[in-house]
Design an enzyme around this catalytic site. Structure first.
Site, PDB file in Angstrom:
ATOM      1  CG  ASP A   1      -1.795   1.226   1.270  1.00  0.00           C
ATOM      2  OD1 ASP A   1      -2.754   1.264   0.470  1.00  0.00           O
ATOM      3  OD2 ASP A   1      -1.542   2.150   2.071  1.00  0.00           O
TER       4      ASP A   1
ATOM      5  CG  HIS B   1      -6.717   6.850   5.355  1.00  0.00           C
ATOM      6  ND1 HIS B   1      -6.970   6.594   4.026  1.00  0.00           N
ATOM      7  CD2 HIS B   1      -7.923   6.974   5.946  1.00  0.00           C
ATOM      8  CE1 HIS B   1      -8.271   6.587   3.827  1.00  0.00           C
ATOM      9  NE2 HIS B   1      -8.872   6.804   4.978  1.00  0.00           N
TER      10      HIS B   1
END
Length: 181
Positions: free
Chosen positions: A18, A156
């Site tokens: 990610d 996040h």
């Protein structure tokens, strides 16, 4: 293009990765964090987690979303030294990401910009898997799926998002095996 190099089977050896970025445009925005978890036989064997100095100021919305500030990144290394390390880390293993086109787009643009050899790893997109195997989800954003499964990971930040992505991948893999048998 690596984005179009889709893996058609479920795999047991892979890297979930990610990125956090300064925005949504791979051509103009910068990578500020790379996180990756390497699995062999579905067992976590290694982790790659690094903050990156984007050499620009972070937009306030990115600081709000990620919790990262310019001060957090100013002493970190730049993508020029980190991307080759990431490429070494992933080896030739399939790459799993949530909305893989987004993350791989940033990787591909930076590989080209830095004049590195293009990677040819297969990739798996957990958004596509979730749409197929989790039909009752409200939507297929990673944050939504994290809540759907009552996962305690953060959001996040790259490693937390990798953990959620891996959970979604393993869930979909298990569902596919049930359907097959």
């Amino acid at each position: 293009m690596i984005v179009q190099n889709k893996e058609k089977e479920f795999v047991s050896n892979y890297v979930v990765f990610d990125l956090e970025t300064t925005g949504l445009e791979a051509n103009t925005d910068k990578i500020i964090e790379i996180g990756a978890l390497k699995y062999k036989n579905n067992e976590l064997v290694d982790e790659f987690s690094v903050l990156i100095n984007p050499e620009i100021s972070l937009p306030p919305i990115i600081t709000k979303i990620t919790g990262l500030s310019d001060e957090d990144l100013e002493k970190e290394r730049t993508i020029e030294s980190i991307l080759p390390e990431f490429i070494t880390f992933i080896e030739d293993l399939p790459l799993i990401a949530h909305n893989s086109e987004f993350d791989l787009g940033f990787i591909e643009i930076n590989i080209k910009r830095l004049g590195l050899a293009m990677i040819s790893n297969k990739n798996i997109d957990t958004v596509e898997l979730a749409r197929k195997f989790i039909p009752k989800a409200y939507n297929y954003k990673l944050e939504t799926l994290k809540k759907y499964f009552h996962l305690e990971y953060g959001s996040h930040r790259s490693i937390d998002d990798c953990k959620t992505t891996n959970y979604v991948y393993q869930y979909c893999k298990d569902k596919a095996l049930v359907v097959k048998s």
